[in-house]
Design a protein around this motif. Sequence first.
Motif, PDB file in Angstrom:
ATOM      1  N   TYR A 572       0.854  -1.180   0.000  1.00 51.97           N
ATOM      2  CA  TYR A 572       0.000   0.000   0.000  1.00 51.97           C
ATOM      3  C   TYR A 572       0.894   1.235   0.000  1.00 51.97           C
ATOM      4  N   GLU A 573       0.599   2.179  -0.904  1.00 54.82           N
ATOM      5  CA  GLU A 573       1.478   3.323  -1.090  1.00 54.82           C
ATOM      6  C   GLU A 573       0.717   4.638  -0.975  1.00 54.82           C
ATOM      7  N   ASN A 574       1.489   5.713  -0.672  1.00 56.57           N
ATOM      8  CA  ASN A 574       0.971   7.088  -0.592  1.00 56.57           C
ATOM      9  C   ASN A 574      -0.080   7.247   0.498  1.00 56.57           C
ATOM     10  N   GLY A 575       0.125   6.586   1.615  1.00 53.99           N
ATOM     11  CA  GLY A 575      -0.765   6.760   2.752  1.00 53.99           C
ATOM     12  C   GLY A 575      -0.530   8.088   3.447  1.00 53.99           C
ATOM     13  N   TYR A 576      -1.466   8.470   4.299  1.00 59.78           N
ATOM     14  CA  TYR A 576      -1.325   9.713   5.069  1.00 59.78           C
ATOM     15  C   TYR A 576      -2.248   9.643   6.284  1.00 59.78           C
ATOM     16  N   THR A 577      -2.036  10.533   7.232  1.00 59.36           N
ATOM     17  CA  THR A 577      -2.874  10.607   8.426  1.00 59.36           C
ATOM     18  C   THR A 577      -3.385  12.032   8.602  1.00 59.36           C
ATOM     19  N   GLN A 578      -4.549  12.162   9.226  1.00 63.03           N
ATOM     20  CA  GLN A 578      -5.133  13.473   9.522  1.00 63.03           C
ATOM     21  C   GLN A 578      -5.883  13.406  10.839  1.00 63.03           C
ATOM     22  N   THR A 579      -5.956  14.529  11.522  1.00 59.84           N
ATOM     23  CA  THR A 579      -6.738  14.643  12.752  1.00 59.84           C
ATOM     24  C   THR A 579      -7.756  15.768  12.577  1.00 59.84           C
ATOM     25  N   ALA A 580      -8.997  15.512  12.961  1.00 62.50           N
ATOM     26  CA  ALA A 580     -10.055  16.512  12.830  1.00 62.50           C
ATOM     27  C   ALA A 580     -10.871  16.568  14.109  1.00 62.50           C
ATOM     28  N   LEU A 581     -11.372  17.756  14.418  1.00 63.58           N
ATOM     29  CA  LEU A 581     -12.273  17.963  15.553  1.00 63.58           C
ATOM     30  C   LEU A 581     -13.656  18.307  15.025  1.00 63.58           C
ATOM     31  N   SER A 582     -14.682  17.830  15.727  1.00 64.88           N
ATOM     32  CA  SER A 582     -16.054  18.105  15.327  1.00 64.88           C
ATOM     33  C   SER A 582     -16.874  18.486  16.559  1.00 64.88           C
ATOM     34  N   PRO A 583     -17.108  19.785  16.781  1.00 64.68           N
ATOM     35  CA  PRO A 583     -17.912  20.217  17.926  1.00 64.68           C
ATOM     36  C   PRO A 583     -19.406  20.275  17.597  1.00 64.68           C
ATOM     37  N   LYS A 584     -20.198  20.372  18.641  1.00 64.83           N
ATOM     38  CA  LYS A 584     -21.650  20.437  18.495  1.00 64.83           C
ATOM     39  C   LYS A 584     -22.233  21.163  19.701  1.00 64.83           C
ATOM     40  N   PHE A 585     -23.178  22.086  19.457  1.00 65.96           N
ATOM     41  CA  PHE A 585     -23.834  22.805  20.539  1.00 65.96           C
ATOM     42  C   PHE A 585     -25.322  22.921  20.236  1.00 65.96           C
ATOM     43  N   GLY A 586     -26.125  22.998  21.280  1.00 68.42           N
ATOM     44  CA  GLY A 586     -27.558  23.166  21.095  1.00 68.42           C
ATOM     45  C   GLY A 586     -28.200  23.764  22.326  1.00 68.42           C
ATOM     46  N   ILE A 587     -29.333  24.392  22.137  1.00 65.90           N
ATOM     47  CA  ILE A 587     -30.093  24.959  23.249  1.00 65.90           C
ATOM     48  C   ILE A 587     -31.575  24.771  22.971  1.00 65.90           C
TER      49      ILE A 587
END
Length: 816
Positions: A572-587
């Motif tokens: 397997y070639e050309n792999g990569y890693t990423q980190t993401a945040l996903s917030p959520k708010f409600g009232i």
Amino acid sequence: MERRYGIISTIVTQVLLLLFVLHASAHDPETEKTGGIRGKVLTSDARPAAEVMIVLAEANITTTTQTDGSFAFRHVTPGNYHLLVSVAGYSTITREVTVEQGKTATVSLTLEASSKALQEVVVTGSHHKLSRSNTYDVAKIPLKNIENPQVYTTITKDLLQQQQVFSVDDAMQNATGVTKMWDATGRGGDGGGYYSMRGFVVQSQLRNGIAGNVTSRIDASNLERIEVIKGPSATLFGSTLTSYGGLINRVTKKPYDHFGGEVGFAAGSFGFNRFSADINTPLDKNRDVLMRVNAAYNYEGSFQDYGFSRNVAIAPSLSYRVNDRLSFNFDAEYMAGQNTGLSAFFFSSGQPIAKLGTNRADELNIDYKRAYAMNDLYQTSRNTNLFGQMTYRLSSQWSMQTNVTSTSSYSDGPSPYFYLLTDAEVKNDPNATGNGYISRNDQFTNNSHDNVIEIQHNFNGDFNIGSLRNRFVGGIDFFHHNSNQFFGGNTYDTIYAKGDIPTYRDFNRRNLDKVYDTKGLAFTFPSHYIVNTYSAYVSDVLNITDNLLVQAGLRIDYFDNKGNYNDVSGKYENGYTQTALSPKFGIVYQPVKDKVSLFANYQNGFTNKPTSNPSGKPFKPEQANQLEGGVKVSLLNDMITGTISYYDIQVKDIIRPSNVPNVSIQDGTQYSKGVEVEIIAHPARGLDVVAGYAYNDAKYEKTEKNLEGLRPATAGSPTVANLWVSYRIQQGAVKGLGFGVGGNYASDNKVVNDRALGYFYLPAYTVLNGSIFYENDRFRFGVKLNNITNKEYWIGYSTVNPQKTRNFSGSIAFKF
């Protein structure tokens, strides 16, 4: 990778420990100035009674029992009260209870009904079964709709029975703001049909809140309900199986504690035949081990002269209650079938629409009822989903749940499709204008496999910190996707679309194989890669007062793409890693408790893009952010429920082509805003109304000049509406006989929308349907007429796909 996974686990553990410490130091669940009531409702045979209404009379407060029969009233002013337990068809139970300051009164109530009798009442006797006031899956905690700042639509099993719906595709006609774009392809990795929701493409790829792809037509035999959750929802559900417009979650049937079931048969137009069975039985005398099996066989021809689909579905499920704290659930889905192509007409790349001589589907010079391919050009698909769940109740306020699922898809065989050609392309005359020619093509899959494993562990809590009630979920999630698929194809020929029959019939398997033998493959598209996603998330609903609550959540997502498989190197070639945040708010603020709520939310979604920028580095994840507000109502003891909302979604960092050939840049933006209105009403006994309206305004910005400010061609119709009205006779010799009528409307849909190429419309349509149905304790029957006016209409995912003409079916089911 292991280090990052350890960090995620440590964060979740520390958050949970902190909450336990805070909870331990707080007062026992009620405040010093009020008290509470907890209890459980059991049937006469000592089984939990779910979905039973409890009324606290003097306070005029109601609640509904959970699946284990439990209920609770919090922050109750000290004094003497009467609890009223109401079940249709049975005498109301009244119990006097005293609430003391700082204490929680405990009660146990027993219904006159047995579990079997109660099950029958819930299924057949209630006129509220086209709506559902609370659910676990939407927020991953038990939460009433009116308390939830997120908008969602629930399509219940009872509505499906009224409409005699046998697939998810047909069920989705009841989802507000959702339109179908494509039928299921059967290709590995796809999730049934394609739909448009809030201007974005979405598929049904979740089952019971986690991965559960079915690549072919998704049978409804094991469906309890469908939850259509609106807006970007990556915080709780991740990004892999969700869309910026929302997600579609299938909730499956569960075993119950007595022997019962039904067998059914249906038949109708275009050779439609269907056999189905639903059988449930306890496996031990204490009824702790329960089994249920749903199965169906479905065959249907086409409204066109050729074409068919053949499917079989088998879905066994097993539950095991070890004790009052620990339980297990296991289920499986096996769906297999064969189907001919989608009858999809594509547009030639780079050809101006004006050269076709028309920009409307209803003016194309093609035959609406011709398939243009023979029945031996079919694809075979198989799908196996395995699911296991362990639930353990740590205390009266805390529980944990572990879910494990495995999805395996297989597809093999040809899939015909077509291109709309201009006279200029066929006659080599640049000045020619006109349509009527098509090229016939094939894109096959060859022994293609797609596999997903998901492991998810959740902690749920319902507790107080001081005077503040918290409903909490925290979890970790591992998602593994292994794709090993091969696509290839070629063009068979070019014909005049209204040409003679012998030429038309030439597009068969024998002649197509000759093309591949002599010309080889015009294109290949291997899809062979491995992706792992490690996630952790928390979400808490905090009651600041009885009428005001806020919700906050956050997800951290570590995406590990191992890369594409190289057949030459074997790596397997050309792999990569990423980190993401996903917030959520409600009232949510309820000016009238449990009846009217004003809500607002901020929700996030993201997508990891498997491409690279000009410097060779991976593009960062796209980010979708939604702001939404509106009102929800639940009036007259749930006789009228509804939602009105306005949303605004902005998707940033969209990848777009640059001025340099084969080079992309990441700076595009897509906006999508709109209004949705949904009402489910029971204005009179036996009368039900389900109605929805949605308007969506979507456009591109910061993109190539030919698309700047225009609606995406994949956004679907801007205006859509759905309606279903039914009435069931409540007494007399024909008690149980019902009638229903409804339909769907979609406005003009631009499937080509480009300043350079022009515009192509799928005309607006209104499709009407009707049914007659009858049900008693022993059997159920119905007749259905779809597309009553025999409307010719088209849907499309940047394509032109003719849809089914008027069709009739009848069904009968025997219950035991």
